[in-house]
Design a protein around this motif. Sequence first.
Motif, PDB file in Angstrom:
ATOM      1  N   VAL A   1       0.709   5.501  -4.453  1.00 16.17           N
ATOM      2  CA  VAL A   1      -0.632   5.686  -4.292  1.00 16.17           C
ATOM      3  C   VAL A   1      -1.121   6.277  -3.169  1.00 16.17           C
ATOM      4  O   VAL A   1      -0.440   5.984  -1.872  1.00 16.17           O
ATOM      5  CB  VAL A   1      -1.512   4.161  -4.339  1.00 16.17           C
ATOM      6  N   ARG A   2      -2.057   7.279  -3.132  1.00 12.17           N
ATOM      7  CA  ARG A   2      -2.462   7.870  -1.770  1.00 12.17           C
ATOM      8  C   ARG A   2      -3.461   7.269  -1.105  1.00 12.17           C
ATOM      9  O   ARG A   2      -4.358   6.745  -1.876  1.00 12.17           O
ATOM     10  CB  ARG A   2      -3.197   9.211  -2.370  1.00 12.17           C
ATOM     11  N   VAL A   3      -3.423   7.016   0.110  1.00  9.96           N
ATOM     12  CA  VAL A   3      -4.141   6.188   0.959  1.00  9.96           C
ATOM     13  C   VAL A   3      -4.638   7.003   2.001  1.00  9.96           C
ATOM     14  O   VAL A   3      -4.321   8.175   2.405  1.00  9.96           O
ATOM     15  CB  VAL A   3      -3.555   4.970   1.362  1.00  9.96           C
ATOM     16  N   ALA A   4      -5.575   6.396   3.284  1.00 13.11           N
ATOM     17  CA  ALA A   4      -6.180   7.170   4.113  1.00 13.11           C
ATOM     18  C   ALA A   4      -5.260   7.835   5.185  1.00 13.11           C
ATOM     19  O   ALA A   4      -5.457   8.642   5.756  1.00 13.11           O
ATOM     20  CB  ALA A   4      -7.092   6.066   4.866  1.00 13.11           C
TER      21      ALA A   4
ATOM     22  N   ALA B   1      -6.541   7.400 -13.360  1.00 14.40           N
ATOM     23  CA  ALA B   1      -7.041   6.407 -13.043  1.00 14.40           C
ATOM     24  C   ALA B   1      -7.993   6.411 -11.786  1.00 14.40           C
ATOM     25  O   ALA B   1      -7.745   7.369 -11.076  1.00 14.40           O
ATOM     26  CB  ALA B   1      -6.021   5.431 -12.663  1.00 14.40           C
ATOM     27  N   GLU B   2      -9.176   5.900 -11.685  1.00  8.98           N
ATOM     28  CA  GLU B   2     -10.017   5.989 -10.475  1.00  8.98           C
ATOM     29  C   GLU B   2      -9.034   5.454  -9.340  1.00  8.98           C
ATOM     30  O   GLU B   2      -8.322   4.723  -9.357  1.00  8.98           O
ATOM     31  CB  GLU B   2     -11.159   5.196 -10.462  1.00  8.98           C
ATOM     32  N   PRO B   3      -9.319   6.402  -8.164  1.00  6.05           N
ATOM     33  CA  PRO B   3      -8.429   6.158  -7.007  1.00  6.05           C
ATOM     34  C   PRO B   3      -8.888   4.705  -6.625  1.00  6.05           C
ATOM     35  O   PRO B   3      -8.121   4.010  -5.953  1.00  6.05           O
ATOM     36  CB  PRO B   3      -9.079   7.161  -5.901  1.00  6.05           C
ATOM     37  N   ALA B   4      -9.785   4.068  -6.566  1.00  3.48           N
ATOM     38  CA  ALA B   4     -10.061   2.804  -6.335  1.00  3.48           C
ATOM     39  C   ALA B   4      -9.201   1.810  -7.150  1.00  3.48           C
ATOM     40  O   ALA B   4      -8.641   0.847  -6.473  1.00  3.48           O
ATOM     41  CB  ALA B   4     -11.404   2.185  -6.537  1.00  3.48           C
ATOM     42  N   HIS B   5      -9.138   2.160  -8.423  1.00  2.00           N
ATOM     43  CA  HIS B   5      -8.307   1.325  -9.225  1.00  2.00           C
ATOM     44  C   HIS B   5      -6.517   1.529  -8.858  1.00  2.00           C
ATOM     45  O   HIS B   5      -5.695   0.510  -8.674  1.00  2.00           O
ATOM     46  CB  HIS B   5      -8.187   1.759 -10.760  1.00  2.00           C
ATOM     47  N   GLN B   6      -6.488   2.632  -8.290  1.00  2.00           N
ATOM     48  CA  GLN B   6      -5.056   2.950  -7.767  1.00  2.00           C
ATOM     49  C   GLN B   6      -4.749   2.190  -6.657  1.00  2.00           C
ATOM     50  O   GLN B   6      -3.679   1.638  -6.373  1.00  2.00           O
ATOM     51  CB  GLN B   6      -4.776   4.277  -7.488  1.00  2.00           C
ATOM     52  N   VAL B   7      -5.580   2.123  -5.659  1.00  2.17           N
ATOM     53  CA  VAL B   7      -5.589   1.283  -4.579  1.00  2.17           C
ATOM     54  C   VAL B   7      -5.593  -0.161  -4.608  1.00  2.17           C
ATOM     55  O   VAL B   7      -4.783  -0.870  -4.103  1.00  2.17           O
ATOM     56  CB  VAL B   7      -6.732   1.632  -3.564  1.00  2.17           C
ATOM     57  N   ARG B   8      -6.234  -0.634  -5.582  1.00  2.00           N
ATOM     58  CA  ARG B   8      -6.270  -2.039  -6.149  1.00  2.00           C
ATOM     59  C   ARG B   8      -4.978  -2.297  -6.551  1.00  2.00           C
ATOM     60  O   ARG B   8      -4.366  -3.485  -6.336  1.00  2.00           O
ATOM     61  CB  ARG B   8      -7.276  -2.268  -7.328  1.00  2.00           C
TER      62      ARG B   8
END
Length: 247
Positions: A240-243, A3-10
Amino acid sequence: MRAEPAHQVRLLDLQEVDTELDRLNHRMRALPEHAQLQQLDARLTQLRDRLAVVETELRDLDREQRKAERDVEQVRMRAERDTQRLEAGHVSSPRELESLQSEIASLARRQSELEDIVLEVMERQENAEERRAALAREVAEAEAERETADNRRSEAVLQLRDELDSATRRRARIAEEIPDDLLDLYRRLREQNAGIGAAALRYGRCEGCKLELSTAELREMRTAPPDEVTRCENCRRILVRVADSGL
């Protein structure tokens, strides 16, 4: 799963809204006004039952009083007839005269006894009336208190419903942005993990189970492709991996 990283962050945004919805639903179920109303309803039931008992007692006393008064009247009228016979001189036989006088005296005693009964019943009625008035006041006060509590509950429920509606709309908007397969996995994990299906990895620790990842686990997370959906080895939630993951 990919899944796109942006989708995971969402997904973390979705988890935040779901947690808020869970909190709001819990508050709705646990409103203190619910328990207060239950207590007031129980008290009102008890008071109304006691009031009904007193009102039944008053009806019985009213019947008892009317009967006693009728008995007094019957004895009085009979004594009056006997007295009229005596005074009219219609009784000439000494024996009959003595019997009539004895009956008049007996009727006088009986009338006095019955009048005492009437007075005793009236006293009991007065006592019951006082108890009924006191209970009626208590019922009125409890009803007013219940109405106030019900109004407070209604206001609290309306406010919570507004917050729930707002959060539900936010959730729907976020869920539309997340792929179905990722969303389905998240839903299953939420059911299995006390409402938390996705958590962020921050400073090497899973925010779901609050446990730090081992060096080997962090290395795997670091080398995993950005679009790979990773899971916590401890709680199996989506991680979820974040900054500020610390990778």
